[in-house]
Design a protein around this motif. Structure first.
Motif, PDB file in Angstrom:
ATOM      1  N   PRO A   1      -6.027 -15.532 -55.727  1.00 55.70           N
ATOM      2  CA  PRO A   1      -7.149 -14.863 -55.043  1.00 55.70           C
ATOM      3  C   PRO A   1      -7.021 -14.829 -53.517  1.00 55.70           C
ATOM      4  N   PRO A   2      -6.712 -15.965 -52.837  1.00 55.53           N
ATOM      5  CA  PRO A   2      -6.613 -15.878 -51.371  1.00 55.53           C
ATOM      6  C   PRO A   2      -5.485 -14.967 -50.883  1.00 55.53           C
ATOM      7  N   PHE A   3      -4.374 -14.926 -51.590  1.00 54.14           N
ATOM      8  CA  PHE A   3      -3.281 -14.049 -51.166  1.00 54.14           C
ATOM      9  C   PHE A   3      -3.638 -12.583 -51.405  1.00 54.14           C
ATOM     10  N   ARG A   4      -4.411 -12.307 -52.429  1.00 51.14           N
ATOM     11  CA  ARG A   4      -4.844 -10.928 -52.674  1.00 51.14           C
ATOM     12  C   ARG A   4      -5.775 -10.434 -51.566  1.00 51.14           C
ATOM     13  N   LYS A   5      -6.448 -11.349 -50.909  1.00 48.74           N
ATOM     14  CA  LYS A   5      -7.409 -10.973 -49.869  1.00 48.74           C
ATOM     15  C   LYS A   5      -6.753 -10.743 -48.509  1.00 48.74           C
TER      16      LYS A   5
ATOM     17  N   SER B   1      -0.649  -4.832 -47.669  1.00 46.60           N
ATOM     18  CA  SER B   1      -0.522  -4.200 -48.972  1.00 46.60           C
ATOM     19  C   SER B   1      -0.307  -5.252 -50.051  1.00 46.60           C
ATOM     20  N   LEU B   2      -0.629  -4.899 -51.297  1.00 47.04           N
ATOM     21  CA  LEU B   2      -0.475  -5.840 -52.401  1.00 47.04           C
ATOM     22  C   LEU B   2       0.984  -6.223 -52.615  1.00 47.04           C
ATOM     23  N   ILE B   3       1.892  -5.311 -52.348  1.00 47.65           N
ATOM     24  CA  ILE B   3       3.317  -5.638 -52.506  1.00 47.65           C
ATOM     25  C   ILE B   3       3.723  -6.733 -51.522  1.00 47.65           C
ATOM     26  N   ILE B   4       3.268  -6.616 -50.272  1.00 45.81           N
ATOM     27  CA  ILE B   4       3.610  -7.616 -49.250  1.00 45.81           C
ATOM     28  C   ILE B   4       2.903  -8.936 -49.527  1.00 45.81           C
ATOM     29  N   SER B   5       1.605  -8.870 -49.857  1.00 46.30           N
ATOM     30  CA  SER B   5       0.890 -10.115 -50.140  1.00 46.30           C
ATOM     31  C   SER B   5       1.475 -10.811 -51.365  1.00 46.30           C
ATOM     32  N   GLY B   6       1.913 -10.031 -52.360  1.00 46.90           N
ATOM     33  CA  GLY B   6       2.549 -10.607 -53.543  1.00 46.90           C
ATOM     34  C   GLY B   6       3.878 -11.259 -53.213  1.00 46.90           C
ATOM     35  N   ALA B   7       4.614 -10.652 -52.280  1.00 41.02           N
ATOM     36  CA  ALA B   7       5.898 -11.234 -51.862  1.00 41.02           C
ATOM     37  C   ALA B   7       5.673 -12.538 -51.094  1.00 41.02           C
TER      38      ALA B   7
ATOM     39  N   VAL C   1       2.535 -13.336 -63.564  1.00 38.12           N
ATOM     40  CA  VAL C   1       2.101 -12.186 -62.754  1.00 38.12           C
ATOM     41  C   VAL C   1       3.131 -11.055 -62.703  1.00 38.12           C
ATOM     42  N   GLY C   2       4.277 -11.240 -63.342  1.00 41.10           N
ATOM     43  CA  GLY C   2       5.325 -10.231 -63.248  1.00 41.10           C
ATOM     44  C   GLY C   2       5.197  -9.108 -64.262  1.00 41.10           C
TER      45      GLY C   2
ATOM     46  N   GLN D   1       1.080  -4.527 -61.171  1.00 40.21           N
ATOM     47  CA  GLN D   1       2.155  -3.582 -60.874  1.00 40.21           C
ATOM     48  C   GLN D   1       2.693  -3.766 -59.459  1.00 40.21           C
ATOM     49  N   GLN D   2       1.793  -3.949 -58.494  1.00 37.78           N
ATOM     50  CA  GLN D   2       2.214  -4.122 -57.105  1.00 37.78           C
ATOM     51  C   GLN D   2       2.259  -5.597 -56.701  1.00 37.78           C
ATOM     52  N   PHE D   3       1.184  -6.325 -57.002  1.00 34.51           N
ATOM     53  CA  PHE D   3       1.111  -7.716 -56.550  1.00 34.51           C
ATOM     54  C   PHE D   3       2.206  -8.575 -57.186  1.00 34.51           C
ATOM     55  N   GLY D   4       2.557  -8.309 -58.439  1.00 35.77           N
ATOM     56  CA  GLY D   4       3.556  -9.121 -59.126  1.00 35.77           C
ATOM     57  C   GLY D   4       4.974  -8.599 -59.021  1.00 35.77           C
TER      58      GLY D   4
END
Length: 318
Positions: free
Chosen positions: A43-47, A51-57, A186-187, A194-197
């Motif tokens: 949750p904190p990284f999603r916030k 972009s979700l791709i960068i926060s997921g990385a 999450v993958g 799709q983006q975050f994972g």
């Protein structure tokens, strides 16, 4: 006895510990802690305002590198107490990264359940080890799914952890395990992840690339020793290993398909949606409960051969 507690004895000792103990539910387990960390930090990284791709990385990087660093510091502290304590802790942590016994137990539990209690009861067992829809599966489908799980998890639970343990000890083995756990949680290629994972899935693909391919000759050798069909296993892996949605899972599955003369993979339903996948071992027959035991035998012997390989190479280099 003390000779096995030198650095040269760490991998064999961890391997033996897993064969003897498996994964007792009453023991604390780092992988369960990893799962809890993955859930709490999502949750904190999603916030983050990116972009979700960068926060997921960033999320994947913090968890994987944090796992390596924490393990390194814990082992360094253990070494300051006593080198033998550090070695013992190294053995225990690598043992937690391996899952030979638990994989065999889960697979044979399905086989026994099919034969003892029937298809309906066995579906509950298979649902615990696969992520696909199995409501319409009959005996052959349940056996096929179980064999595929044994083949794929040979890499995730044995080949790759021992590979990274041989290179960088428990810190690298646990960092790999965190990456693998991230991918399993999450993958996914769905709307939520799709983006975050995406980064988690790609990191796992990269880390498994070499171990998945190195597993093929070991599976073929085990198949040759057990049934004289090593060449068929090797040829199937070479010709059909790429016939899979995963860049890595198809190679051990194809090696098992050739070793057991089974048709694996193919179309499956996930959350009610049909996902078209090519078959592996297209010229072979259907699975049966008896193939599960044979798959476990190949997995066990392959694991032992791989231990000898990585242990021998690490000793020679050091």
């Amino acid at each position: 006895m003390m000779e096995w507690l030198t650095p040269w004895g760490i991998l064999p000792a961890a391997f033996a510990l897993d064969i003897m103990l498996g994964d007792p539910p009453y023991l604390p387990h780092p992988v369960r802690w990893m799962g809890q960390a993955i859930e709490k930090l999502e949750p904190p990284f999603r916030k983050l305002n990116v972009s979700l791709i960068i926060s997921g990385a960033l999320y994947a990087g913090v968890l994987i590198l944090g796992t390596w660093l924490l393990t390194f510091l814990v082992l360094a502290a253990a070494h300051r107490i006593h080198p033998l304590f550090k070695t013992l802790l190294d053995i225990i942590l690598i043992y937690y990264c391996i899952s030979i016994r638990s994989l065999e137990d889960a697979a044979l539990d399905v086989k026994q359940c099919i034969q003892r209690d029937g298809v309906h009861a066995a579906k509950k067992k298979v649902a615990m080890i696969v992520g696909r829809d199995i409501d319409n599966y009959q005996q052959d489908g349940l056996a096929r799914a179980t064999v595929e799980t044994v083949a794929e998890n040979l890499v995730d639970g044995v080949t790759a952890p021992l590979f990274f343990a041989a290179i960088g000890g428990a810190p690298l083995a646990l960092a790999y395990k965190m990456a693998n756990t991230l991918d399993s949680m999450v993958g996914y290629r769905n709307q939520t992840y799709q983006q975050f994972g995406k980064a988690s899935a790609r990191i796992d693909d990269i880390l498994n690339f070499i171990p998945a391919r190195l597993s093929v000759p070991l599976i073929a050798l085990a198949a040759q020793m057990l049934g004289g069909c090593g060449m068929r296993s090797l040829k199937t892996a070479i010709c059909e290993g790429a016939n899979h949605a995963s860049p890595n899972a198809g190679y051990p599955e194809a090696a098992f398909a050739g070793a057991l003369a089974l048709k694996l993979n193919g179309p499956n339903y996930y959350n009610g949606k049909l996902v078209e996948k090519p078959y592996i071992g297209v010229r072979f027959g259907q699975s049966s409960p008896g193939h599960i035991k044979k798959a476990c035998d190949i997995m066990l012997l392959s694991s032992f051969l791989w231990l000898l390989t990585v242990w021998g190479v690490s000793v020679a280099i050091k």
